[in-house]
Enzyme design. Structure first.
Site, PDB file in Angstrom:
ATOM      1  N   TYR A  56       0.777  -1.195  -0.009  1.00 58.62           N
ATOM      2  CA  TYR A  56      -0.126   0.147  -0.115  1.00 58.62           C
ATOM      3  C   TYR A  56       0.870   1.328   0.092  1.00 58.62           C
ATOM      4  O   TYR A  56       0.487   2.111  -0.679  1.00 58.62           O
ATOM      5  CB  TYR A  56      -0.807   0.140   1.245  1.00 58.62           C
ATOM      6  CG  TYR A  56      -1.976   0.989   1.293  1.00 58.62           C
ATOM      7  CD1 TYR A  56      -3.028   1.147   0.353  1.00 58.62           C
ATOM      8  CD2 TYR A  56      -1.644   2.027   2.068  1.00 58.62           C
ATOM      9  CE1 TYR A  56      -4.025   2.047   0.474  1.00 58.62           C
ATOM     10  CE2 TYR A  56      -2.700   3.161   2.147  1.00 58.62           C
ATOM     11  CZ  TYR A  56      -3.774   3.222   1.536  1.00 58.62           C
ATOM     12  OH  TYR A  56      -4.709   4.258   1.533  1.00 58.62           O
ATOM     13  N   LYS A  60       0.787   4.076  -3.153  1.00 56.00           N
ATOM     14  CA  LYS A  60       0.376   5.363  -2.726  1.00 56.00           C
ATOM     15  C   LYS A  60       1.610   6.360  -3.025  1.00 56.00           C
ATOM     16  O   LYS A  60       1.661   7.250  -3.575  1.00 56.00           O
ATOM     17  CB  LYS A  60       0.054   5.598  -1.374  1.00 56.00           C
ATOM     18  CG  LYS A  60      -1.471   4.807  -1.154  1.00 56.00           C
ATOM     19  CD  LYS A  60      -2.387   5.292  -2.148  1.00 56.00           C
ATOM     20  CE  LYS A  60      -3.598   4.838  -1.720  1.00 56.00           C
ATOM     21  NZ  LYS A  60      -4.640   5.572  -2.787  1.00 56.00           N
TER      22      LYS A  60
END
Length: 139
Positions: A56, A60
Site C-alpha cells: 500500500y 501510494k
C-alpha cells in the site's frame, strides 16, 4: 516477508494501476476540451511508509510520483493534476482499530484526531472547482 506476490499485485493493481487507467481515460476527454483537473487520492503512508503495508505504501508513493510526472506532461494542455495524501480518515475501519492502537495512531497526528471525510471532500472540491486552484498542479 510474509506478503505474497498476489497480495502485492492486488494492492498495486487497485491503488496504482487503477489511478493510471482512470487518468488515461479521463484525460483523453480533457485533452479534447483543452482543460481539466485530475485529483488523485494518495495517502500519507506514501510519504512515510507503514509497517505491514509495504504494498500500500509503495502504491501510494507511486501515485504521488505519477501525479507529478503527469502534471508536467499535461500542463501544456491546461490540465492540472494533483494528489491528496490524507492520513487516517474517520471511518468504520478506524472505528474498529481498538483503543490501544487508536491511541498510538492519534499520538502521531499533530491535530490528535482523524481527518473527517468531508474535510477530504472539501479539498477535492477546491482543487476541482475553485478558480483559486487554477495554478496548482503537480502537488
Amino acid at each position: 516477508m510474509r506478503m505474497t506476490e498476489s497480495q502485492w499485485q492486488e494492492v498495486i493493481g487497485l491503488n496504482l494501476t487503477g489511478v493510471f487507467l482512470c487518468t488515461k481515460a479521463g484525460t483523453k476527454i480533457m485533452t479534447k476540451k483543452k482543460k481539466g483537473r485530475v485529483i488523485n487520492i494518495a495517502s500519507v503512508v506514501g510519504l512515510t511508509g507503514n509497517a505491514g503495508q509495504a504494498n500500500y505504501s509503495a502504491a501510494k508513493a507511486g501515485v504521488i510520483g505519477f501525479t507529478k510526472a503527469v502534471a508536467m506532461e499535461l500542463a501544456c494542455r491546461n490540465i492540472n493534476v494533483n494528489a491528496i495524501a490524507p492520513g487516517f480518515i474517520a471511518s468504520d475501519m478506524t472505528a474498529e482499530l481498538g483503543e490501544e492502537l487508536e491511541k498510538r495512531i492519534l499520538s502521531t497526528i499533530p491535530l490528535g484526531r482523524y481527518v473527517q471525510p468531508l474535510e477530504v471532500a472539501g479539498l477535492v472540491e477546491f482543487l476541482a472547482l475553485n478558480p483559486g486552484a487554477s495554478y496548482i498542479t503537480g502537488q
